[in-house]
Design a protein around this motif. Structure first.
Motif, short mmCIF file in Angstrom:
data_model
loop_
_atom_site.label_atom_id
_atom_site.label_comp_id
_atom_site.label_asym_id
_atom_site.label_seq_id
_atom_site.Cartn_x
_atom_site.Cartn_y
_atom_site.Cartn_z
N MET A 1 -1.67 11.61 17.98
CA MET A 1 -0.69 10.63 17.51
C MET A 1 -0.56 10.76 15.99
N SER A 2 0.62 11.17 15.56
CA SER A 2 0.76 11.46 14.13
C SER A 2 1.26 10.26 13.33
N GLN A 3 1.55 9.16 14.03
CA GLN A 3 2.02 7.98 13.31
C GLN A 3 1.58 6.71 14.02
N PHE A 4 1.59 5.62 13.27
CA PHE A 4 1.38 4.29 13.85
C PHE A 4 2.75 3.66 14.07
N ASP A 5 2.93 3.04 15.23
CA ASP A 5 4.20 2.37 15.50
C ASP A 5 4.02 0.86 15.49
N ASN A 6 5.11 0.17 15.22
CA ASN A 6 5.13 -1.30 15.28
C ASN A 6 4.04 -1.92 14.40
N VAL A 7 4.01 -1.50 13.15
CA VAL A 7 3.02 -2.03 12.21
C VAL A 7 3.73 -2.60 10.99
N SER A 8 2.97 -3.36 10.22
CA SER A 8 3.43 -3.78 8.89
C SER A 8 2.76 -2.89 7.85
N VAL A 9 3.47 -2.62 6.78
CA VAL A 9 2.94 -1.79 5.70
C VAL A 9 3.06 -2.56 4.39
N VAL A 10 1.97 -2.69 3.70
CA VAL A 10 2.00 -3.33 2.38
C VAL A 10 2.60 -2.34 1.39
N LYS A 11 3.62 -2.80 0.65
CA LYS A 11 4.34 -1.88 -0.23
C LYS A 11 3.46 -1.36 -1.37
N LYS A 12 2.62 -2.24 -1.91
CA LYS A 12 1.79 -1.82 -3.05
C LYS A 12 0.57 -1.08 -2.54
N ALA A 13 0.32 0.07 -3.14
CA ALA A 13 -0.80 0.91 -2.71
C ALA A 13 -2.12 0.38 -3.26
N ASN A 14 -3.20 0.90 -2.70
CA ASN A 14 -4.54 0.72 -3.25
C ASN A 14 -4.87 1.99 -4.01
N VAL A 15 -5.18 1.85 -5.28
CA VAL A 15 -5.47 3.01 -6.12
C VAL A 15 -6.92 2.92 -6.60
N TYR A 16 -7.73 3.89 -6.24
CA TYR A 16 -9.14 3.90 -6.61
C TYR A 16 -9.46 5.14 -7.44
N PHE A 17 -10.47 5.01 -8.27
CA PHE A 17 -10.96 6.16 -9.05
C PHE A 17 -9.82 6.86 -9.80
N ASP A 18 -9.09 6.04 -10.58
CA ASP A 18 -8.00 6.61 -11.38
C ASP A 18 -7.01 7.42 -10.56
N GLY A 19 -6.85 7.05 -9.31
CA GLY A 19 -5.85 7.72 -8.48
C GLY A 19 -6.39 8.87 -7.65
N LYS A 20 -7.70 9.11 -7.75
CA LYS A 20 -8.27 10.18 -6.92
C LYS A 20 -8.21 9.78 -5.44
N CYS A 21 -8.08 8.48 -5.20
CA CYS A 21 -7.88 7.99 -3.83
C CYS A 21 -6.73 6.99 -3.86
N VAL A 22 -5.73 7.23 -3.03
CA VAL A 22 -4.57 6.34 -2.92
C VAL A 22 -4.37 6.02 -1.45
N SER A 23 -4.30 4.73 -1.13
CA SER A 23 -4.06 4.36 0.26
C SER A 23 -3.06 3.23 0.36
N HIS A 24 -2.47 3.10 1.53
CA HIS A 24 -1.61 1.97 1.85
C HIS A 24 -2.21 1.22 3.03
N THR A 25 -2.20 -0.09 2.93
CA THR A 25 -2.74 -0.94 3.99
C THR A 25 -1.68 -1.15 5.07
N ILE A 26 -2.10 -1.00 6.30
CA ILE A 26 -1.20 -1.30 7.42
C ILE A 26 -1.85 -2.37 8.30
N VAL A 27 -1.00 -3.15 8.94
CA VAL A 27 -1.49 -4.22 9.83
C VAL A 27 -0.83 -4.01 11.19
#
Lengths: 103, 103
Positions: A1-27
């Motif tokens: 499964m290459s995607q999640f369906d029927n989810v919410s996505v928070v527009k603002k990303a989570n940026v850690y370690f000066d951008g070495k890790c970038v994620s988006h929260t989904i619900v």
């Protein structure tokens, strides 16, 4: 499964370690939170609150869990578990794409 | 609106410019594609295929559209339009969070 369906996505990303890790929260529809993210080439140490299952979407990484001496390598489709209130070291040589499932 | 609801999210991110720009593709219920992303501190030039509306979610940036001499600054809640088959220069001093709407 290459995607999640029927989810919410928070527009603002989570940026850690000066951008070495970038994620988006989904619900998910049932309220479950996950994150979809990328770790760029780096050696990092992450701390966990809740336990995590890290699912490798693309790329690979080397991981050493807290208290362990051995590094293990995980590639596409492979996952690893990190206990609650713990940490892990991770080394990435090329963009590492993951889904983080919280336990 | 801080999040998109009832969307699909592609697990694998889009990584541009060695990770200076990381985005995830989302697909709305009606099939519309957008991306939610972050640009890390950098000076970059993006090329467009389809026209784009760039919505600033957090942070700010300076943008110069192709053929223009003036730089304009956009902050949280502000958007700018980029024509199809064009380009824009963008300068970012701190993590710039955006939603890209394709025209």
């Amino acid at each position: 499964m290459s995607q999640f369906d029927n989810v919410s996505v928070v527009k603002k990303a989570n940026v850690y370690f000066d951008g070495k890790c970038v994620s988006h929260t989904i619900v998910l529809a049932d309220g479950t939170k996950k994150s979809v993210g990328v770790i760029l080439p780096a050696s990092l140490t992450f701390n966990t609150g809740a336990p995590e299952i890290m699912e490798t979407v693309a790329g690979s990484c080397r991981v050493r869990l807290k208290g362990e001496t051995e590094w293990k390598t995980y590639g596409e489709g492979q996952s690893y578990n990190v206990p609650a209130n713990s940490s892990f070291d991770i080394e990435v040589d090329e963009a590492y794409h993951y889904v983080c499932h919280f336990g």
